[in-house]
Design a protein around this motif. Structure first.
Motif, mmCIF file in Angstrom:
data_model
loop_
_atom_site.group_PDB
_atom_site.id
_atom_site.type_symbol
_atom_site.label_atom_id
_atom_site.label_comp_id
_atom_site.label_asym_id
_atom_site.label_seq_id
_atom_site.Cartn_x
_atom_site.Cartn_y
_atom_site.Cartn_z
ATOM 1 N N LEU A 153 0.826 -1.209 0.000
ATOM 2 C CA LEU A 153 0.000 0.000 0.000
ATOM 3 C C LEU A 153 0.859 1.258 0.000
ATOM 4 O O LEU A 153 0.520 2.251 -0.650
ATOM 5 C CB LEU A 153 -0.936 -0.003 1.217
ATOM 6 N N GLY B 213 -0.212 3.329 -2.998
ATOM 7 C CA GLY B 213 -1.249 4.288 -2.654
ATOM 8 C C GLY B 213 -2.569 3.554 -2.481
ATOM 9 O O GLY B 213 -2.615 2.320 -2.407
ATOM 10 N N LYS B 214 -3.653 4.292 -2.437
ATOM 11 C CA LYS B 214 -4.948 3.668 -2.158
ATOM 12 C C LYS B 214 -5.275 2.592 -3.192
ATOM 13 O O LYS B 214 -5.056 2.755 -4.390
ATOM 14 C CB LYS B 214 -6.044 4.726 -2.108
ATOM 15 N N LEU C 120 -11.577 3.718 2.892
ATOM 16 C CA LEU C 120 -12.215 4.898 2.333
ATOM 17 C C LEU C 120 -13.655 4.583 1.943
ATOM 18 O O LEU C 120 -13.981 3.475 1.520
ATOM 19 C CB LEU C 120 -11.438 5.388 1.102
ATOM 20 N N ARG D 251 -11.773 1.201 -1.003
ATOM 21 C CA ARG D 251 -10.327 1.315 -1.206
ATOM 22 C C ARG D 251 -9.662 1.558 0.146
ATOM 23 O O ARG D 251 -10.274 2.099 1.075
ATOM 24 C CB ARG D 251 -10.004 2.457 -2.180
ATOM 25 N N TYR D 252 -8.411 1.174 0.231
ATOM 26 C CA TYR D 252 -7.675 1.255 1.492
ATOM 27 C C TYR D 252 -6.460 2.157 1.315
ATOM 28 O O TYR D 252 -5.761 2.096 0.294
ATOM 29 C CB TYR D 252 -7.238 -0.134 1.954
ATOM 30 N N LEU D 253 -6.225 3.003 2.313
ATOM 31 C CA LEU D 253 -5.153 3.987 2.267
ATOM 32 C C LEU D 253 -4.184 3.712 3.429
ATOM 33 O O LEU D 253 -4.618 3.554 4.575
ATOM 34 C CB LEU D 253 -5.722 5.401 2.402
#
Length: 280
Positions: free
Chosen positions: A32, A36-37, A70, A76-78
């Motif tokens: 990640l 990024g996301k 998110l 989505r994951y940040l």
């Protein structure tokens, strides 16, 4: 993963595992950071984590406050910024260690523990680490007996305490480039090296603690360290005795070589003595 060599990746995974992350969690977080996301599907492909495992891994990372989900479809994951997360870890560990240091010590003292005369150390890494710790604790004096190989590992620590006024005394076996304190050059004829292939190392810090080690190229390296006053002074007397030997040899080199041999064989090895198999 982006921007990370294979060697660097292994080191990062190892470091993260020490902070409690599983292998999959560490790989997902690093992926990640590089991407990024991402969705769970995208992260599974990028990190090599099976799709059946990725959402469980992300759930744990969210619970550990390392990843933020998110509001999107699909989700989505940040990644949390590493500086922010590391600072949080430092604060948490500092508070935890401070609490444990006080309360575990109190508990230990209440247990009425008997004195441990000496503690064993195994392996060069732990021996050198403890040696540096004892050196750093010195306030008045250090007595050392060592070979070149061990000097390389501790010279920085010794120079630091010498710089703040700690007196240095000792003997160096063979050519050791020590140019601080009063360290005498002992002939490289130590009996442990000749007969067992072991380098002897002794350290005494402030007459309060001492460490005795044998370093070997063949067998496991081992040591004992102690705060027992009797043993500490015994180790110190050994080093002082070695200094006396150097001074005697420097004063009477020809006489000693003639009487006992160039490496003192006749006095140290029983087969060379003339009194019922015992050294003179």
């Amino acid at each position: 993963m982006l921007g990370v060599t294979e060697v660097g990746m292994e080191e990062l995974l190892s470091a993260l595992s020490k902070l409690g992350l599983t292998g999959f969690e560490a790989r997902a977080y690093l992926s990640l950071l590089g991407r990024g996301k991402s969705t769970g599907y995208e992260l599974s492909k990028a990190s090599g984590i099976p799709s059946s495992k990725i959402y469980g891994v992300l759930h744990h990372l969210v619970s550990k406050n390392l990843v933020l989900p998110l509001e999107s479809h699909p989700v989505r994951y940040l990644p949390r910024p590493p500086e922010e997360w590391i600072e949080s870890c430092v604060q948490t560990f500092t508070e935890t260690f401070s609490f444990l240091k006080k309360n575990l010590a109190d508990l230990y003292q209440k247990g009425g523990q008997e004195e441990v005369v000496a503690r064993n150390l195994m392996g060069r890494t732990d021996i050198v680490r403890k040696t540096r710790e004892l050196i750093a604790q010195a306030k008045q004096s250090l007595y050392i007996a060592l070979w070149r190989e061990e000097w390389r590992s501790i010279q920085g620590a010794v120079k630091r305490v010498y710089g703040r006024g700690v007196e240095i005394y000792g003997v160096a076996y063979g050519p050791v480039p020590i140019r601080i304190g009063k360290v005498y050059q002992h002939a490289a004829s130590d009996i442990f090296l000749r007969e067992r292939g072991e380098r002897r190392f002794v350290l005494v810090s402030d007459d309060e603690s001492a460490l005795f080690a044998n370093f070997s190229e063949k067998d496991s390296e081992k040591a004992v360290w102690t705060n027992n006053k009797g043993l500490v002074l015994l180790f110190k007397d050994f080093i002082i005795h070695e200094i006396y030997i150097v001074k005697i040899r420097e004063t009477f080199p020809k006489e000693i070589a003639r009487a006992f041999g160039p490496n003192w064989e006749k006095i140290r090895l029983p087969q060379h003595s003339s009194s019922a198999g015992r050294p003179q």
